[in-house]
Design a protein around this motif. Structure first.
Motif, mmCIF file in Angstrom:
data_model
loop_
_atom_site.group_PDB
_atom_site.id
_atom_site.type_symbol
_atom_site.label_atom_id
_atom_site.label_comp_id
_atom_site.label_asym_id
_atom_site.label_seq_id
_atom_site.Cartn_x
_atom_site.Cartn_y
_atom_site.Cartn_z
ATOM 1 N N PHE A 47 -14.452 80.066 20.856
ATOM 2 C CA PHE A 47 -14.067 79.184 19.760
ATOM 3 C C PHE A 47 -14.388 79.887 18.455
ATOM 4 O O PHE A 47 -15.552 80.098 18.116
ATOM 5 N N GLY A 48 -13.344 80.270 17.730
ATOM 6 C CA GLY A 48 -13.547 81.033 16.506
ATOM 7 C C GLY A 48 -14.258 82.340 16.812
ATOM 8 O O GLY A 48 -13.884 83.073 17.720
ATOM 9 N N ASP A 49 -15.307 82.618 16.069
ATOM 10 C CA ASP A 49 -16.075 83.847 16.271
ATOM 11 C C ASP A 49 -17.187 83.675 17.308
ATOM 12 O O ASP A 49 -17.922 84.625 17.593
ATOM 13 N N GLY A 50 -17.297 82.466 17.866
ATOM 14 C CA GLY A 50 -18.381 82.221 18.812
ATOM 15 C C GLY A 50 -17.869 81.694 20.140
ATOM 16 O O GLY A 50 -16.709 81.881 20.507
ATOM 17 N N THR A 51 -18.764 81.045 20.845
ATOM 18 C CA THR A 51 -18.422 80.468 22.148
ATOM 19 C C THR A 51 -18.969 79.054 22.233
ATOM 20 O O THR A 51 -19.903 78.683 21.519
ATOM 21 N N LEU A 52 -18.381 78.276 23.130
ATOM 22 C CA LEU A 52 -18.864 76.936 23.441
ATOM 23 C C LEU A 52 -19.217 76.881 24.922
ATOM 24 O O LEU A 52 -18.529 77.483 25.749
ATOM 25 N N THR A 53 -20.264 76.162 25.251
ATOM 26 C CA THR A 53 -20.633 75.958 26.648
ATOM 27 C C THR A 53 -19.953 74.697 27.155
ATOM 28 O O THR A 53 -20.036 73.637 26.521
ATOM 29 N N VAL A 54 -19.270 74.815 28.266
ATOM 30 C CA VAL A 54 -18.491 73.704 28.814
ATOM 31 C C VAL A 54 -19.408 72.619 29.366
ATOM 32 O O VAL A 54 -20.360 72.900 30.099
ATOM 33 N N LYS A 55 -19.071 71.369 29.001
ATOM 34 C CA LYS A 55 -19.810 70.200 29.470
ATOM 35 C C LYS A 55 -18.928 69.379 30.415
ATOM 36 O O LYS A 55 -17.720 69.588 30.504
ATOM 37 N N ASN A 56 -19.528 68.419 31.082
ATOM 38 C CA ASN A 56 -18.851 67.623 32.101
ATOM 39 C C ASN A 56 -18.073 66.471 31.463
ATOM 40 O O ASN A 56 -18.658 65.618 30.783
ATOM 41 N N LEU A 57 -16.771 66.448 31.683
ATOM 42 C CA LEU A 57 -15.927 65.369 31.172
ATOM 43 C C LEU A 57 -16.410 64.010 31.664
ATOM 44 O O LEU A 57 -16.437 63.029 30.916
ATOM 45 N N GLU A 58 -16.825 63.941 32.918
ATOM 46 C CA GLU A 58 -17.137 62.654 33.536
ATOM 47 C C GLU A 58 -18.420 62.024 33.004
ATOM 48 O O GLU A 58 -18.623 60.820 33.150
ATOM 49 N N THR A 59 -19.277 62.804 32.411
ATOM 50 C CA THR A 59 -20.545 62.244 31.909
ATOM 51 C C THR A 59 -20.613 62.239 30.382
ATOM 52 O O THR A 59 -21.624 61.824 29.816
ATOM 53 N N HIS A 60 -19.550 62.683 29.711
ATOM 54 C CA HIS A 60 -19.591 62.734 28.248
ATOM 55 C C HIS A 60 -19.457 61.335 27.654
ATOM 56 O O HIS A 60 -18.659 60.517 28.105
ATOM 57 N N ASP A 61 -20.249 61.069 26.637
ATOM 58 C CA ASP A 61 -20.194 59.796 25.917
ATOM 59 C C ASP A 61 -19.228 59.947 24.742
ATOM 60 O O ASP A 61 -19.489 60.693 23.800
ATOM 61 N N GLY A 74 -2.355 65.211 34.787
ATOM 62 C CA GLY A 74 -1.923 63.820 34.764
ATOM 63 C C GLY A 74 -2.865 62.863 35.467
ATOM 64 O O GLY A 74 -3.156 61.776 34.950
ATOM 65 N N SER A 75 -3.361 63.213 36.638
ATOM 66 C CA SER A 75 -4.226 62.291 37.377
ATOM 67 C C SER A 75 -5.546 62.072 36.645
ATOM 68 O O SER A 75 -6.065 60.941 36.608
ATOM 69 N N VAL A 76 -6.084 63.130 36.056
ATOM 70 C CA VAL A 76 -7.318 62.998 35.278
ATOM 71 C C VAL A 76 -7.080 62.115 34.050
ATOM 72 O O VAL A 76 -7.886 61.244 33.717
ATOM 73 N N SER A 77 -5.944 62.334 33.398
ATOM 74 C CA SER A 77 -5.628 61.537 32.212
ATOM 75 C C SER A 77 -5.420 60.069 32.560
ATOM 76 O O SER A 77 -5.872 59.174 31.824
ATOM 77 N N GLN A 78 -4.746 59.800 33.674
ATOM 78 C CA GLN A 78 -4.547 58.409 34.086
ATOM 79 C C GLN A 78 -5.887 57.704 34.260
ATOM 80 O O GLN A 78 -6.053 56.541 33.899
ATOM 81 N N LYS A 79 -6.855 58.421 34.813
ATOM 82 C CA LYS A 79 -8.164 57.820 35.081
ATOM 83 C C LYS A 79 -9.005 57.683 33.821
ATOM 84 O O LYS A 79 -9.629 56.630 33.591
ATOM 85 N N TRP A 80 -9.031 58.738 32.987
ATOM 86 C CA TRP A 80 -10.006 58.801 31.910
ATOM 87 C C TRP A 80 -9.482 58.394 30.535
ATOM 88 O O TRP A 80 -10.250 57.879 29.715
#
Length: 344
Positions: A47-61, A74-80
């Motif tokens: 991301f830009g000049d740095g990096t991001l650490t991937v987090k869990n979609l299912e536990t994100h607030d 599509g299936s993930v989008s239908q659910k979330w």
């Protein structure tokens, strides 16, 4: 104070492109969060000049997140997506899950920006199919000028439209041909290397594929329900960039020269049209670019008020990631969302 933006599906082709474009365009974000499934948690994405650490979609607030760019399928989008929307976060979804829902606006900002006001019904906005996005960018200014009656489009779609697996399959098959190894099929029904496949998505009862139906349904929803649309969708051995041969019939008279002038002034369009060797754009040149390129504009003498043209665009950018971020920019520009941090 800036916005908090989440990118769901951040490890995929389109998710990575979304992160790159957010940085390129200096989107007003105080924080960008990379999300994916549990198996990708802990990975790093650029991301830009740095990096991001991937987090869990299912536990994100999402209660303190303003925008979620959803590119997780599509299936993930239908659910979330409904759950995320209910937390007050606006979802801009890249899958086909919500495109045909009457309560969800389907948006290409250059084409139907005013429809964005309908997003609050579900807090979800749909991105169109990649081949439709570039098509309607080219059609909109011509429709405004001369009223399109009928569209006949043949698409030449790159393997990146199938994700990383499609790109890997083309690479591996091409290498196998050169070294005389067995050519193994994976996600495609026939060999894609040095071949074309007139089949994208599943077949429907009328003999068309779902990909072809998407072009019809989405063009009507965004541009004009009265336009007649027919499509043949073809997968070609190109890594990035979708191309389209488009035949148009209009209610009013329009010349090729008039069409060129209209398209040169149209947002998102770039005309490269010289009747000479190389006087046109191919998918190779459009990769990494934002514009929808239009070439080979000429009159069709077989129908009254007819035109032909060639339309090319980077399917990962305007066909997906860029369009989603342009929708987010439109939300901000029109004051339709406010940062939750600012509201607090």
């Amino acid at each position: 104070m800036g916005f908090r933006v989440a990118v769901a599906g951040a490890t995929g082709n389109v998710g990575r492109e979304m992160l790159e474009i957010l940085s390129e365009r200096n989107f007003p974000a105080d924080e960008v969060i990379a999300l994916a499934s549990s198996r990708s948690v802990g990975k790093e994405v650029s991301f830009g000049d740095g990096t991001l650490t991937v987090k869990n979609l299912e536990t994100h607030d999402f209660s303190d997140t303003d925008i979620c760019l959803m590119s997780a399928g599509g299936s993930v989008s239908q659910k979330w997506s409904p759950k995320i929307g209910q937390q007050g976060c606006v979802v801009i979804d890249n899958s086909s899950a919500w495109r045909y829902n009457a309560d969800v606006p389907l948006i290409v900002p250059e084409v139907n920006a005013d429809a964005i006001s309908e997003f609050s019904r579900k807090n979800i906005i749909a991105n169109p199919n990649c081949s439709t996005a570039q098509l309607v960018v080219a059609l909109k200014p011509l429709h405004d000028a001369a009223v399109i009656k009928r569209v006949v489009v043949s698409t030449y779609q790159s393997v990146s439209g199938s994700g990383k697996d499609g790109m890997d399959e083309l690479f591996n098959q091409t290498r196998a041909v050169f070294v005389n190894d067995p050519v193994e099929k994976g996600i495609y029904t026939k060999r894609i290397a040095f071949n074309v496949i007139p089949h994208i998505d599943s077949f429907m009862e009328d003999g068309y594929t779902k990909e072809e139906w998407k072009v019809l349904a989405e063009t009507k929803k965004m541009l004009d329900p009265k336009i007649k649309v027919t499509c043949t969708a073809v997968r070609v051995p190109v890594f990035i960039g979708h191309s389209e041969a488009v035949n148009l019939e209009f209610e009013k008279e329009i010349t090729a020269e008039q069409a060129r002038d209209i398209l040169r002034d149209a947002p998102g369009c770039l005309v490269v049209d010289k009747a000479e060797d190389g006087g046109y754009v191919t998918p190779h040149e459009c990769a990494g670019e934002d514009a929808t390129y239009i070439s080979r504009i000429r009159e069709d003498a077989t129908v009254e008020n007819g035109l032909n043209m060639w339309v090319v665009s980077d399917n990962l950018r305007k066909g997906a990631a860029l369009n989603a971020i342009q929708i987010a920019e439109l939300l901000v520009a029109r004051g339709l969302i406010k940062s939750k941090n600012q509201a607090a």
